[in-house]
Structures are given as C-alpha cells and as structure tokens.
Design an enzyme around this catalytic site. Structure first.
Site, PDB file in Angstrom:
ATOM      1  N   GLU A 176      38.113  26.734  42.836  1.00  0.00           N
ATOM      2  CA  GLU A 176      37.424  26.881  44.121  1.00  0.00           C
ATOM      3  C   GLU A 176      35.978  26.398  44.005  1.00  0.00           C
ATOM      4  O   GLU A 176      35.280  26.770  43.058  1.00  0.00           O
ATOM      5  CB  GLU A 176      37.445  28.342  44.576  1.00  0.00           C
ATOM      6  CG  GLU A 176      36.932  28.501  46.005  1.00  0.00           C
ATOM      7  CD  GLU A 176      36.976  29.962  46.471  1.00  0.00           C
ATOM      8  OE1 GLU A 176      37.242  30.184  47.650  1.00  0.00           O
ATOM      9  OE2 GLU A 176      36.710  30.858  45.653  1.00  0.00           O
ATOM     10  N   ALA A 310      33.895  36.401  39.610  1.00  0.00           N
ATOM     11  CA  ALA A 310      35.357  36.431  39.486  1.00  0.00           C
ATOM     12  C   ALA A 310      35.936  35.390  40.433  1.00  0.00           C
ATOM     13  O   ALA A 310      35.240  34.848  41.299  1.00  0.00           O
ATOM     14  CB  ALA A 310      35.911  37.818  39.805  1.00  0.00           C
ATOM     15  N   GLU A 312      39.697  34.663  42.732  1.00  0.00           N
ATOM     16  CA  GLU A 312      40.875  35.364  43.232  1.00  0.00           C
ATOM     17  C   GLU A 312      42.186  34.605  43.102  1.00  0.00           C
ATOM     18  O   GLU A 312      43.128  34.860  43.876  1.00  0.00           O
ATOM     19  CB  GLU A 312      40.678  35.725  44.700  1.00  0.00           C
ATOM     20  CG  GLU A 312      40.582  34.542  45.667  1.00  0.00           C
ATOM     21  CD  GLU A 312      39.173  34.035  45.928  1.00  0.00           C
ATOM     22  OE1 GLU A 312      38.974  33.349  46.939  1.00  0.00           O
ATOM     23  OE2 GLU A 312      38.280  34.335  45.110  1.00  0.00           O
ATOM     24  N   ASN A 313      42.327  33.705  42.152  1.00  0.00           N
ATOM     25  CA  ASN A 313      43.580  32.969  41.984  1.00  0.00           C
ATOM     26  C   ASN A 313      44.768  33.909  42.190  1.00  0.00           C
ATOM     27  O   ASN A 313      44.830  34.979  41.603  1.00  0.00           O
ATOM     28  CB  ASN A 313      43.660  32.372  40.575  1.00  0.00           C
ATOM     29  CG  ASN A 313      42.381  31.722  40.136  1.00  0.00           C
ATOM     30  OD1 ASN A 313      41.882  30.797  40.753  1.00  0.00           O
ATOM     31  ND2 ASN A 313      41.821  32.231  39.048  1.00  0.00           N
ATOM     32  N   HIS A 345      37.075  43.538  45.439  1.00  0.00           N
ATOM     33  CA  HIS A 345      36.812  42.296  46.167  1.00  0.00           C
ATOM     34  C   HIS A 345      37.936  41.283  45.927  1.00  0.00           C
ATOM     35  O   HIS A 345      38.494  40.715  46.882  1.00  0.00           O
ATOM     36  CB  HIS A 345      35.472  41.723  45.701  1.00  0.00           C
ATOM     37  CG  HIS A 345      35.038  40.483  46.411  1.00  0.00           C
ATOM     38  ND1 HIS A 345      34.056  40.477  47.362  1.00  0.00           N
ATOM     39  CD2 HIS A 345      35.458  39.187  46.298  1.00  0.00           C
ATOM     40  CE1 HIS A 345      33.891  39.238  47.816  1.00  0.00           C
ATOM     41  NE2 HIS A 345      34.726  38.435  47.174  1.00  0.00           N
ATOM     42  N   GLU A 346      38.278  41.068  44.655  1.00  0.00           N
ATOM     43  CA  GLU A 346      39.272  40.043  44.340  1.00  0.00           C
ATOM     44  C   GLU A 346      40.669  40.448  44.796  1.00  0.00           C
ATOM     45  O   GLU A 346      41.462  39.588  45.224  1.00  0.00           O
ATOM     46  CB  GLU A 346      39.259  39.745  42.839  1.00  0.00           C
ATOM     47  CG  GLU A 346      37.910  39.291  42.296  1.00  0.00           C
ATOM     48  CD  GLU A 346      37.290  38.152  43.084  1.00  0.00           C
ATOM     49  OE1 GLU A 346      38.033  37.264  43.556  1.00  0.00           O
ATOM     50  OE2 GLU A 346      36.056  38.148  43.242  1.00  0.00           O
ATOM     51  N   HIS A 349      41.128  39.758  48.404  1.00  0.00           N
ATOM     52  CA  HIS A 349      41.402  38.332  48.635  1.00  0.00           C
ATOM     53  C   HIS A 349      42.894  38.002  48.584  1.00  0.00           C
ATOM     54  O   HIS A 349      43.311  36.985  49.150  1.00  0.00           O
ATOM     55  CB  HIS A 349      40.703  37.483  47.572  1.00  0.00           C
ATOM     56  CG  HIS A 349      39.315  37.079  47.934  1.00  0.00           C
ATOM     57  ND1 HIS A 349      38.979  36.525  49.145  1.00  0.00           N
ATOM     58  CD2 HIS A 349      38.156  37.115  47.205  1.00  0.00           C
ATOM     59  CE1 HIS A 349      37.678  36.248  49.156  1.00  0.00           C
ATOM     60  NE2 HIS A 349      37.166  36.595  47.997  1.00  0.00           N
TER      61      HIS A 349
END
Length: 929
Positions: A176, A310, A312-313, A345-346, A349
């Site tokens: 990203e 981090a 978020e894959n 947070h991740e 996502h």
C-alpha cells in the site's frame, strides 16, 4: 566477529514445471515481434478500464542469498473493448517472457509478445497481433525477475540479529498504496479487485506466509513449494507474502478463525498479549458488524524493518515490532495501549478497507478514518481498564493541522504515487475519525451502527465512494425495506428523524478543508451563534481575512449544556449566524458537550470569565472531557490572537484541584510547549519564571508521584509525563532520584530492572555524562525489546553534547546500529533538543537526496522529518532559510504539500511570539511576585 546465517536457495531454472501458471515450452518458438514500430499505447496515469483482471496465479521463488527472485504470473482477464493491447503496472521488474492464452489455456499467438514500458507511469504494455475481442476472457502469462527491494516497499529484504549475535535474512512485502507493481506485474489500482492464487518456493529451513491457508509440496531435497488457497476478491495492495524463519503462537476464535502471532524466535515471549488482544478484538468486530470475518485464518507478524506502524494485508497483517510486541518488563502502560490500538485499527480494516474498499485513493479516509474511529469503539468495549480517552487527542491533532491554510479537504484529488502517499495523513486518519464520531453522536449509536453494517453488506467485496456511505446511512430504502429489526432511512423517513439531507451536511465536512469556530454570546434569554473558519495564522484584522473566509460554511450539529438542566441540548447550525433560547435564569453555557463535534468554541463577552470562575468554584460541574476541551480551545484561541494568553492561563488556574489525568495533561502540555519555545530561543527571564511557576504550581502532584509502575494506564501515563517534565525543568528531588537510580543501574552492569514508566526519565538524566551515554548506547545494541530501545534512543538524543548528537545522526544514516526505520525518529528527537535543532535541520539539508532514496517522497517518514525538524523554528530568518531550501528541492522534483504545512507552522510560531510573549512575561512577573 558476527556470523551471518544465509540459507543458499540456488536459483531455480524455470524449466521446472510451474503448474498451471506456465504454458508449455515458454521459451520455445519464434523470437518476439520487433517493437521498433510500436509506441506505448496509453498516456494516462490511471489504467484503462476496458481490461479487467479476474484471477491471478502467481508463483514466486525468492533467493535469500542473491537477494533476488524469479516469478511467473498468469492473469485471467475480461475484455470489455476490442483491443490489441494489455496495459498494466510494472515497476523495476524485468519481464522476460509474455504471451496471451485463450480461455481454454491455448496459446492465442504463436509469437512471444512484445512488452513496452512507460517507466514514468510505472506501466507496461503487452501487444497482441490478434485482437482481443470484447466480451471474451483471456489469460496474460508473464515471466519476470527482480531484486528484493532495499527499502520498505514492494517485496523487500529485512533482517534481524539473534541473542547469540547471528544475523538472519527474511523477505516481506508492503504494497500500500502503489507498490504491488514492484513485486509482480498487476493492475495496481484499488478498483481492480481479483482473486489471487499464490505459490512460493523456498528452503525447508524457512516458512512462507501469505493471505490464505497453505498446503506444502516437497519438490526435492532443497526446495519445497507452499501453495496457498485462492483468496477472496481483493485489491492488489492487500496481497502479501513473507519468507522467514519466525516462530508463532496461536488461538482460535469462537467462530473458528485461527489467529497466529509471528515474531523472531527470541521474541516469541513478547507475542502473548497481542494474541489475546487480537482474538478478543476480532470476536468483537464480528459481533459489532454482524458479518463474519471471511477468511479461515488471521496472522499478525512483527517485521524487524518496517516503516509505518502496521499494514492490514487481508489475513496477513504486518507490524513494526513496537506495534505488536509487548514485554511487561520493559513496556509502559502507554506501550500496552498503543499495541492494543494498532491491533484494533488493523483488524477493523478487515471490514473497512478490505471487505469494502474505497474506489480511489481520494477517499482513503473511508478506510483510515473508519479504522481510526473503530479503534476507539472497540478498545473502549473490550479493554475498559485502558480508559480510552485518546479520541480527544486525535481530534486535537486534526484541529492543529486543519487550522492552517495549508490544510486540505478529507477527500482530495490524488493521482501520482507521491500524491497518493501524502493522502495517508492527519486529515484522512484523525479528522476522518472525528467527523465520524460527530456523525455517530448526531445519529445515535444504534442508527450509526445499523447504517455502517448496511454499507458493508451492500458493497461487500466491492468498492465505494463517500456518497455510498451517506446513502447507506440516511437515504437508502424503499418503503418495503423497513423492518422491525433494521434501521434504514429514506428521505421522508429521514426528515422525521432529523437526518434530512445527510449528503449536504457531510459534504461540508468532507469536501471542504478547515475547522469551524463557533462564537457564542449571551443576549438576554438567547444565545447568539456565529460560525467562521478558524485560522491560527491569520487574524480578522488581516487584509487577507475576507478572502480566506469566503465560501466556507458548515452544517454543525451543535450541542450545549447549562447549569439549569443536566440535559444535552441540540441545534443544527446551517447558517453563518443563528440563535437559540436558553432562558434568562441560565448562569453558564458549555457548548460542544464532551467535544462531540469537530469545531472550536469562543465565548464572547464575559463568557470565558464565567467558565473560569466555574472551574475555580466547582470544576466537577463539567465532565473531564469538557474541562479538557475548554483548556484546548482557550490556548488555540490565544495562538490565533483571538483570546489573551492571560485569560487562558487564568482558566487553568484551577488545575491544582484537578484529579483527572486528561485535563491535567492537557494543561501541562501547553505550559511545557511554551517553556520549550522560550528555552530554545533563549529568553532567560521568561524561561526561569515559567520554570518556577510550573514547578511551584504543580509541586504537590509532582512530588506525589511514585517511581513505580503502579496504577491505571492513565495514572501511569501522568507519572511518566510529570517526572519527565520535572527532571527537564531541573527539579532537584527528581534529578536526585533519577541520578540515584541510574547509578544503581550502571553498577549492576545494566542488569537492574527499572520501572518501565520512569525508565526513559532515568536514562535521560544518565545520558548527560559520557559514561552513561556510552553505556546506554551499548545496551541499545544488545536489547531485544524494541520499546526499550526507543526509550534509550530518546535518552541518547537528549544529550547536551552536540558531538554525541551528530554521532547519533550518523549511526541512523548508516543503518546498522540504529535501523533505517528509526532514522526519521532519531532526526526528530535531535531536532527537539535545543542543542540539536539546527544540527538536525542542517543534516536534513545535506542528506536530503539520501533520505528520499531511503524512504520515498511523500512517505510518512519524509513528512515526519520535514515537520519535525522545522516545528521549533520561530523567526523570520529561519522561515526564509526553510523557504529557500524547499525552493531548491522543488526544482529537483520534490514537490510536497507538507512543505507548505511546515512553513505555516513556522509562521504560526512567529505570530505566537508576537502576540503573546509580552503578555506572558507580565503575567509571570505578577504571578512570581
């Protein structure tokens, strides 16, 4: 001597069968067509939309000895216009073979097809002499090779050192926003969602990870192939793969999702907190969104070299080690909160961003603003003991930037990779979260939750825009859509619920920049209201003021509370001026209750005096959030020249009676900022008087702190901040205690365990002497805790010896003792030191090209360096110097929005001194006497 463990993965000849990803005899047949007569067929940055990828079959073989890899990709395509060309993204890849197959996997052309490149646009184009027909499916097959990247994007090299001193190599990805194209040829835009079937060849000594579960096949004695199951439909920036030798811990959620946390083997004991938190938060989100997490597993991996916090894959989230690993022995309460927030947070996502993705990067806030806000909702629900009050600071940070003219709308145009990287900023994250919080308070929790669930369900595995969210929240249904257990509003129903024209309302927050200031004044029984754009660098008396105000109008959901009723009153302010009835008997009015709205408030006339007296007489009549909000607003207004600084200082006079940590920390933060500014520009009388005032006024709360890790997270944070400030202000009891503890630590040969909350303060005092500084640097090189190393680094950067500060910068640039990922932090830490601010700025100017090479233009690290090294400047001479440097690098192609932000910040500091220094001096003189 340090031994380097490198596993030899001898390069694999592509003659080994590549399963379905390789057509027969790829290198046989006639040579490719001559490209001399062909020109690149596409001139735009964004790809044509008439060829759509459906499914990638990707095979990779990384070689961790040569730090290179080979690969093949077979992309299933749907053609929507007749064409001879397939245009896709490719950056720094050597495409060695290209051909097109028909839908039955037969060769569509007997020739190896020519590939043209457009390096500036990071695109490649494959020419087919036979037309690809509209409505048909084809397969594009490509062989390619590349080196592992040296930085933090694409498919890049990382390494770590074991406790025995051995260095090990791994390879990881970060795509990203626009770096998947550097790892494999692809349609690297968020709207080109597709399925991915990935295979990775590796040594048996390693582990390969990707988005999906794996089945491993042994190819021979030295090589295995990990074949990952086909992914769900997703954008290219969410693809991820890692080849490493990490260890893991695992648990399974109530719904059957396997959650694993991976880290270097020596750090496995630091993964247990993250595992428990991830399971708990994933279960919360499944319940809150009422949509099951769609993958069978979720991995969280601590990467030794990682630029951001981090990524978020989908199914394979990657983290900087400090954002995932938690060691109770060396981590503070704030460290624990940070790890919990980043995981929250991740995981948010996985729904906002992965399941539903913004259509284009101009709306990245739909990903990041939501994830930032869901941190707050989820952590408050799952870890109430952490006392999540950071939403206030989130909004304060947004206001700080949004009150400069160099700000931007949340949704802004972005086309080039550099412009897209710059979108990952305070506006997308912080302001996006604050606007969502305001909307949730306006609509009520239940309606907001139902609306976002509807949004997720409607656009599942697809892409969305701002308007799609507003429609899902307030204008989505026919009469038949209403059910007893689901919230849904059409225009007529919305009017009944005061949600009419949500699009118009929210466009004032998303499509225009800036933050509104609401001025309130009492006139009899009515409260007069006026809204305007709040600017810290321009005063209403400035000739530029009218032009900067023109066209700005917000739909503001006002809330207010009075002393005559505990109720929260509401009013939607949609005009420049308005008024509301409050009653003659009302003594005080507090507007923007608990800072539910994203706006500042100025109390005209005697309004500030009334609230100052209220805080003095009975501060608990207002919530701690309202008290914090008043302090913040008052000092913002002083910066803008709209309120005298003595009024703001009088307002915080009640803090001796304050027992809540949040308003205490807010008041102290402003005083500390004033102190550091006057300390840096060397104004001895104000510096001394301000030091005397802070230590005298807050002596009881400072001296009441214990040098321990006891208490709640907020109490522990207060302890860390207070003792750090007290020692910086040379408070004798603090200095003596810190020196005593550091001496004991030194005498123990660095083995004595210090309380985590005071470690950085103790180290900072110890670092002022040569022996202490060297001992800390030596400990830094041996520590296996990255949070501990961060504290050491901060202490090393506090030295008053400029030679040591320069040495620290050199170590950061060299990248061995101090990792390159921490270089931007080192530069900013040195810049915050009064002895190092010009040193750091000069270093940035001298090494600008190297820094851009390491971090990429537009990245967070580059922006952090620019803001961090100029934030302390406060003179016209410094502003001129910064402007000249920015002009020089613009000519080299370095054009960044953040440069104007930096200059606005310096102008703000200059104006603050002009507006407030004299009044501050007089106020302190009177107070000290």
């Amino acid at each position: 001597m340090v031994w380097v463990r490198l596993v030899v993965l001898g390069l694999l000849s592509l003659a080994i069968p590549l399963q379905a990803s390789e057509p027969p005899n790829p290198t046989a047949g006639p040579p490719p067509l001559d490209t001399g007569s062909l020109s690149f067929p596409w001139s735009r940055l964004r790809l044509p939309g008439y060829i759509v990828p459906l499914h990638y079959h990707l095979v990779l073989h990384p070689n961790l000895t040569t730090l290179s890899y080979t690969g093949t990709v077979r992309i299933e395509l749907r053609v929507e216009n007749n064409t001879n060309w397939v245009v896709l993204h490719s950056n720094r890849l050597r495409i060695t073979w290209a051909t097109v197959l028909d839908q039955n996997l037969r060769r569509y052309s007997c020739l190896a097809l020519p590939v043209l490149h457009h390096p500036t646009h990071e695109q490649a184009a494959v020419f087919s002499p036979k037309i690809l027909s509209c409505g048909q499916k084809y397969f594009l097959f490509l062989e390619f090779e590349a080196e592992l990247e040296e930085g933090f994007y694409g498919f890049y090299k990382s390494s770590y050192r074991t406790s025995s001193g051995e260095t090990r190599i791994l390879a990881s990805t970060h795509f990203e926003p626009t770096s998947a194209r550097t790892a494999f040829p692809c349609f690297d835009e968020p709207s080109f969602k597709a399925n991915y079937t990935i295979s990775i060849r590796r040594s048996p000594a390693h582990t390969a990870l990707s988005n999906m579960p794996v089945k491993t096949v042994v190819l021979d004695d030295v090589l295995v192939e990990d074949r990952f199951t086909a992914s769900v439909r997703m954008s290219s920036y969410l693809v991820a793969f890692i080849v490493c030798d990490f260890s893991s811990v695992s648990e399974t959620t109530a719904s059957g999702v396997k959650v694993s946390v991976y880290a270097a083997p020596d750090k496995l004991q630091q993964t247990h907190y993250a595992l428990k938190a991830a399971v708990k938060l994933l279960e919360f989100y499944e319940e809150y969104f009422n949509i099951n997490y769609p993958l069978p597993k979720q991995d969280l991996v601590a990467i030794p070299d990682f630029q951001s916090g981090a990524m978020e894959n989908w199914g394979l989230i990657t983290f900087r080690e400090t954002s995932l690993l938690y060691d109770p022995a060396t981590s503070t309460g704030s460290d624990r909160l940070w790890v919990t927030k980043v995981i929250a947070h991740e995981l948010a996502h996985q729904w906002f961003g992965n399941l539903v993705t913004m259509e284009w990067w101009n709306d990245i806030w739909l990903n990041e603003g939501f994830a930032n806000y869901m941190e707050y909702i989820s952590v408050e629900a799952t870890y109430p003991e952490l006392q999540v009050d950071y939403l206030l600071n989130t909004c304060f940070a947004a206001i700080s930037q949004d009150s400069l003219n160099s700000s931007r709308p949340i949704s802004s145009a972005a086309e080039s990779p550099t412009q897209i990287k710059e979108m990952f900023d305070t506006m997308s994250y912080n302001k996006g979260a604050c606007v969502l919080h305001m909307l949730r308070q306006y609509m009520t929790d239940k309606v907001f939750q139902s609306g976002i669930v509807r949004y997720l369900r409607r656009y599942i595995y697809g892409n969305a825009r701002n308007q799609d969210l507003w429609d899902s929240l307030a204008n989505t249904c026919s009469e038949d859509d209403f059910t007893s257990d689901e919230h849904c509003y059409n225009r007529r129903q919305a009017a009944k619920n005061k949600h009419l024209d949500l699009t118009t309302m929210m466009n004032t927050w998303i499509l225009q920049k800036g933050v509104p200031l609401v001025t309130v004044a009492r006139q009899g029984s009515r409260l007069l209201l006026k809204q305007e754009r709040f600017l810290r660098t321009t005063h209403p008396s400035d000739p530029a003021w009218p032009g900067l105000q023109q066209g700005y109008l917000w739909h503001i959901p006002l809330t207010y509370r009075t002393d005559s009723s505990p109720s929260i009153h509401r009013h939607l302010l949609t005009t420049p001026t308005d008024s509301v009835e409050v009653g003659e008997e009302v003594g005080w009015v507090k507007v923007n209750v608990d800072m539910a709205g994203y706006y500042l408030v100025h109390y005209d006339g005697s309004g500030w005096d009334v609230l100052t007296q209220l805080l003095k007489d009975n501060h608990t009549a207002l919530s701690y959030m309202d008290r914090t909000h008043l302090i913040h607003n008052a000092f913002q207004l002083t910066t803008a020249g709209r309120l005298s600084i003595n009024k703001a200082l009088d307002l915080i006079g009640y803090l001796q009676s304050e027992s809540h940590t949040v308003p205490l920390l807010e008041g102290l933060a402003h005083l500390e900022a004033f102190y550091r500014m006057v300390e840096r520009i060397d104004i001895p009388d104000i510096t001394q008087n301000l030091r005397t005032y802070i230590l005298g006024y807050f002596r009881s709360v400072i001296d009441g702190q214990t040098w321990s890790d006891k208490g709640s997270v907020s109490e522990r944070r207060l302890r860390s901040e207070l003792l750090s400030l007290a020692c910086h202000l040379e408070h004798r009891p603090c200095m003596e205690q810190a020196k005593h503890r550091f001496t004991r630590w030194l005498d123990s040969n660095s083995t004595l365990r210090l309380p985590a909350d005071v470690t950085e303060t103790v180290y900072s005092i110890g670092a002022q002497e040569d022996r202490g500084w060297e001992a800390l640097l030596n400990t830094y090189t041996r520590s296996l805790s990255e949070t501990h190393k961060d504290k050491i680094l901060s202490a090393l950067a506090s030295s008053q010896d400029t030679n040591k500060l320069h040495r620290l910068l050199e170590l950061g640039l060299e990248g061995h003792v101090i990792r390159t990922q921490d270089l931007d932090s080192v530069i900013v830490m040195v810049a915050r030191n009064p002895r190092g601010h010009h040193l750091a700025w000069s270093y940035v100017q001298k090494h600008w090209s190297t820094l851009v090479e390491k971090f990429q233009l537009g990245s967070f690290s580059i922006r952090n360096i620019i803001i961090g090294t100029t934030a302390q400047f406060s003179s016209t001479e410094e502003l001129s110097e910064v402007r000249v440097f920015f002009e020089s690098i613009r000519k080299q192609g370095s054009q960044l929005r953040v440069m104007q932000v930096a200059m606005d910040n310096i102008q703000k500091n200059i104006l603050w001194l002009q507006r407030n220094l004299g009044t501050l001096r007089s106020w302190l003189d009177q107070g000290i006497v």
